[in-house]
Design a protein around this motif. Structure first.
Motif, PDB file in Angstrom:
ATOM      1  N   UNK A  46     -41.087  -6.694 -61.494  1.00  0.00           N
ATOM      2  CA  UNK A  46     -40.020  -5.905 -60.873  1.00  0.00           C
ATOM      3  C   UNK A  46     -39.188  -6.847 -60.009  1.00  0.00           C
ATOM      4  N   UNK A  47     -38.353  -7.616 -60.669  1.00  0.00           N
ATOM      5  CA  UNK A  47     -37.495  -8.586 -59.992  1.00  0.00           C
ATOM      6  C   UNK A  47     -36.072  -8.040 -60.036  1.00  0.00           C
ATOM      7  N   UNK A  48     -35.536  -7.760 -58.877  1.00  0.00           N
ATOM      8  CA  UNK A  48     -34.202  -7.188 -58.765  1.00  0.00           C
ATOM      9  C   UNK A  48     -33.217  -8.311 -58.468  1.00  0.00           C
ATOM     10  N   UNK A  49     -32.185  -8.394 -59.291  1.00  0.00           N
ATOM     11  CA  UNK A  49     -31.139  -9.395 -59.089  1.00  0.00           C
ATOM     12  C   UNK A  49     -29.840  -8.655 -58.776  1.00  0.00           C
ATOM     13  N   UNK A  50     -29.486  -8.649 -57.507  1.00  0.00           N
ATOM     14  CA  UNK A  50     -28.264  -7.978 -57.068  1.00  0.00           C
ATOM     15  C   UNK A  50     -27.125  -8.993 -57.151  1.00  0.00           C
ATOM     16  N   UNK A  51     -26.098  -8.680 -57.957  1.00  0.00           N
ATOM     17  CA  UNK A  51     -24.980  -9.614 -58.046  1.00  0.00           C
ATOM     18  C   UNK A  51     -24.143  -9.601 -56.767  1.00  0.00           C
ATOM     19  N   UNK A  52     -23.557 -10.728 -56.483  1.00  0.00           N
ATOM     20  CA  UNK A  52     -22.679 -10.826 -55.313  1.00  0.00           C
ATOM     21  C   UNK A  52     -21.336 -10.214 -55.691  1.00  0.00           C
ATOM     22  N   UNK A  53     -20.914  -9.237 -54.905  1.00  0.00           N
ATOM     23  CA  UNK A  53     -19.650  -8.549 -55.160  1.00  0.00           C
ATOM     24  C   UNK A  53     -18.650  -9.013 -54.120  1.00  0.00           C
ATOM     25  N   UNK A  54     -17.462  -9.448 -54.604  1.00  0.00           N
ATOM     26  CA  UNK A  54     -16.479  -9.967 -53.657  1.00  0.00           C
ATOM     27  C   UNK A  54     -15.911  -8.852 -52.784  1.00  0.00           C
ATOM     28  N   UNK A  55     -15.270  -9.242 -51.704  1.00  0.00           N
ATOM     29  CA  UNK A  55     -14.809  -8.294 -50.697  1.00  0.00           C
ATOM     30  C   UNK A  55     -13.761  -7.326 -51.236  1.00  0.00           C
ATOM     31  N   UNK A  56     -12.880  -7.801 -52.101  1.00  0.00           N
ATOM     32  CA  UNK A  56     -11.843  -6.941 -52.664  1.00  0.00           C
ATOM     33  C   UNK A  56     -12.460  -5.799 -53.468  1.00  0.00           C
ATOM     34  N   UNK A  57     -13.455  -6.107 -54.276  1.00  0.00           N
ATOM     35  CA  UNK A  57     -14.157  -5.078 -55.053  1.00  0.00           C
ATOM     36  C   UNK A  57     -14.919  -4.155 -54.103  1.00  0.00           C
ATOM     37  N   UNK A  58     -15.566  -4.741 -53.110  1.00  0.00           N
ATOM     38  CA  UNK A  58     -16.351  -3.961 -52.152  1.00  0.00           C
ATOM     39  C   UNK A  58     -15.487  -2.941 -51.419  1.00  0.00           C
ATOM     40  N   UNK A  59     -14.217  -3.288 -51.149  1.00  0.00           N
ATOM     41  CA  UNK A  59     -13.311  -2.354 -50.486  1.00  0.00           C
ATOM     42  C   UNK A  59     -13.071  -1.107 -51.337  1.00  0.00           C
ATOM     43  N   UNK A  60     -13.045  -1.264 -52.656  1.00  0.00           N
ATOM     44  CA  UNK A  60     -12.860  -0.120 -53.553  1.00  0.00           C
ATOM     45  C   UNK A  60     -14.147   0.685 -53.735  1.00  0.00           C
ATOM     46  N   UNK A  61     -15.298   0.041 -53.545  1.00  0.00           N
ATOM     47  CA  UNK A  61     -16.582   0.701 -53.762  1.00  0.00           C
ATOM     48  C   UNK A  61     -17.116   1.411 -52.517  1.00  0.00           C
ATOM     49  N   UNK A  62     -16.531   1.130 -51.370  1.00  0.00           N
ATOM     50  CA  UNK A  62     -17.074   1.641 -50.111  1.00  0.00           C
ATOM     51  C   UNK A  62     -17.087   3.178 -50.060  1.00  0.00           C
ATOM     52  N   UNK A  63     -16.159   3.839 -50.709  1.00  0.00           N
ATOM     53  CA  UNK A  63     -16.107   5.304 -50.682  1.00  0.00           C
ATOM     54  C   UNK A  63     -16.779   5.957 -51.890  1.00  0.00           C
ATOM     55  N   UNK A  64     -17.334   5.165 -52.774  1.00  0.00           N
ATOM     56  CA  UNK A  64     -17.998   5.704 -53.962  1.00  0.00           C
ATOM     57  C   UNK A  64     -19.462   5.945 -53.626  1.00  0.00           C
ATOM     58  N   UNK A  65     -19.750   7.168 -53.178  1.00  0.00           N
ATOM     59  CA  UNK A  65     -21.080   7.532 -52.686  1.00  0.00           C
ATOM     60  C   UNK A  65     -22.169   7.294 -53.731  1.00  0.00           C
ATOM     61  N   UNK A  66     -21.914   7.689 -54.979  1.00  0.00           N
ATOM     62  CA  UNK A  66     -22.924   7.556 -56.031  1.00  0.00           C
ATOM     63  C   UNK A  66     -23.306   6.090 -56.265  1.00  0.00           C
ATOM     64  N   UNK A 161     -11.272  -5.992 -63.580  1.00  0.00           N
ATOM     65  CA  UNK A 161     -10.238  -4.953 -63.492  1.00  0.00           C
ATOM     66  C   UNK A 161      -9.264  -5.270 -62.367  1.00  0.00           C
ATOM     67  N   UNK A 162      -9.787  -5.702 -61.223  1.00  0.00           N
ATOM     68  CA  UNK A 162      -8.897  -6.027 -60.104  1.00  0.00           C
ATOM     69  C   UNK A 162      -8.075  -7.282 -60.377  1.00  0.00           C
ATOM     70  N   UNK A 163      -8.663  -8.248 -61.081  1.00  0.00           N
ATOM     71  CA  UNK A 163      -7.911  -9.462 -61.432  1.00  0.00           C
ATOM     72  C   UNK A 163      -6.762  -9.111 -62.364  1.00  0.00           C
ATOM     73  N   UNK A 164      -7.029  -8.274 -63.362  1.00  0.00           N
ATOM     74  CA  UNK A 164      -5.971  -7.864 -64.291  1.00  0.00           C
ATOM     75  C   UNK A 164      -4.890  -7.055 -63.602  1.00  0.00           C
ATOM     76  N   UNK A 165      -5.319  -6.243 -62.653  1.00  0.00           N
ATOM     77  CA  UNK A 165      -4.360  -5.408 -61.926  1.00  0.00           C
ATOM     78  C   UNK A 165      -3.426  -6.274 -61.070  1.00  0.00           C
ATOM     79  N   UNK A 166      -3.929  -7.392 -60.597  1.00  0.00           N
ATOM     80  CA  UNK A 166      -3.147  -8.264 -59.723  1.00  0.00           C
ATOM     81  C   UNK A 166      -2.118  -9.102 -60.481  1.00  0.00           C
ATOM     82  N   UNK A 167      -2.243  -9.205 -61.792  1.00  0.00           N
ATOM     83  CA  UNK A 167      -1.295  -9.995 -62.580  1.00  0.00           C
ATOM     84  C   UNK A 167       0.015  -9.216 -62.692  1.00  0.00           C
ATOM     85  N   UNK A 168       1.132  -9.807 -62.238  1.00  0.00           N
ATOM     86  CA  UNK A 168       2.407  -9.082 -62.293  1.00  0.00           C
ATOM     87  C   UNK A 168       2.928  -8.994 -63.733  1.00  0.00           C
TER      88      UNK A 168
END
Length: 194
Positions: A46-66, A161-168
């Motif tokens: 039972x080895x859990x590997x939590x990926x590092x999530x960058x701050x920009x993504x974390x800002x979008x996930x902060x309100x996602x309770x589930x 998704x955020x990287x693609x969204x940032x491309x003008x």
């Protein structure tokens, strides 16, 4: 001759019905040993590997309770028994299925939904394996690797998704997309009536 065959069959039946000297207590001890070894094996795997999530993504996930509930539950490792591992798998399965309900708009895309479904499928498989009396340790180890890989894949997709969204958009790109997308341009008047 008939009686000889019946006598032989009777002897075979009586001799095969004898217990092999193992009492119920001894069988219980053997079963407990197997469960302890399975518990130790699963505990080691039972080895859990939590990926590092960058701050920009974390800002979008902060309100996602589930998502936050799933991540908290995912981080906590059960330590007491096989039933604790089974309950953990049930809880993770429930939380993973609930993630589909309230995906933030920016991530509400088929790419993310399919990855969440795959994660849920693997967690359900883990739950199923943990319900068995004799748990196949090799398959459990493979499922842990798949679950960690699925979790990493979801985190990578959030970032992509955020990287693609940032491309003008380039000049004229929107017009080109509209001309290629005939479904959006279709109107009810354009459909021929019979």
């Amino acid at each position: 001759m008939k009686y000889i065959y019946l006598a032989i069959i009777g002897l075979l039946l009586f001799s095969s019905c004898e217990e092999k000297g193992i009492t119920a207590e001894e069988q219980q001890k053997i079963l407990d040993k197997k469960r302890d070894s399975i518990f130790k094996t699963i505990d080691d795997q039972w080895i859990i590997q939590i990926p590092k999530i960058n701050q920009n993504v974390q800002n979008h996930l902060v309100n996602w309770k589930e998502w936050n509930d799933f991540e908290k539950e995912y981080r906590i490792k059960p330590v007491t028994s096989l039933s604790a591992f089974h309950k953990k798998a049930q809880r993770l399965s429930k939380l993973a299925s609930e993630m589909q309900n309230n995906i933030p708009e920016v991530y509400n895309k088929p790419d993310v939904k399919s990855r969440i479904d795959l994660l849920n499928t693997n967690i359900n498989s883990l739950e199923m394996l943990l319900e068995l009396d004799l748990i196949p340790a090799k398959e459990v180890k493979e499922l842990f690797a798949k679950i960690n890989k699925n979790y990493q894949s979801i985190a990578n997709q959030f970032d992509e998704i955020l990287v693609r969204k940032a491309i003008p958009m380039e000049v004229g790109e929107q017009d080109m997309i509209q001309s290629l997308d005939t479904i959006k341009r279709a109107t009810l008047d354009a459909i021929p009536k019979e």
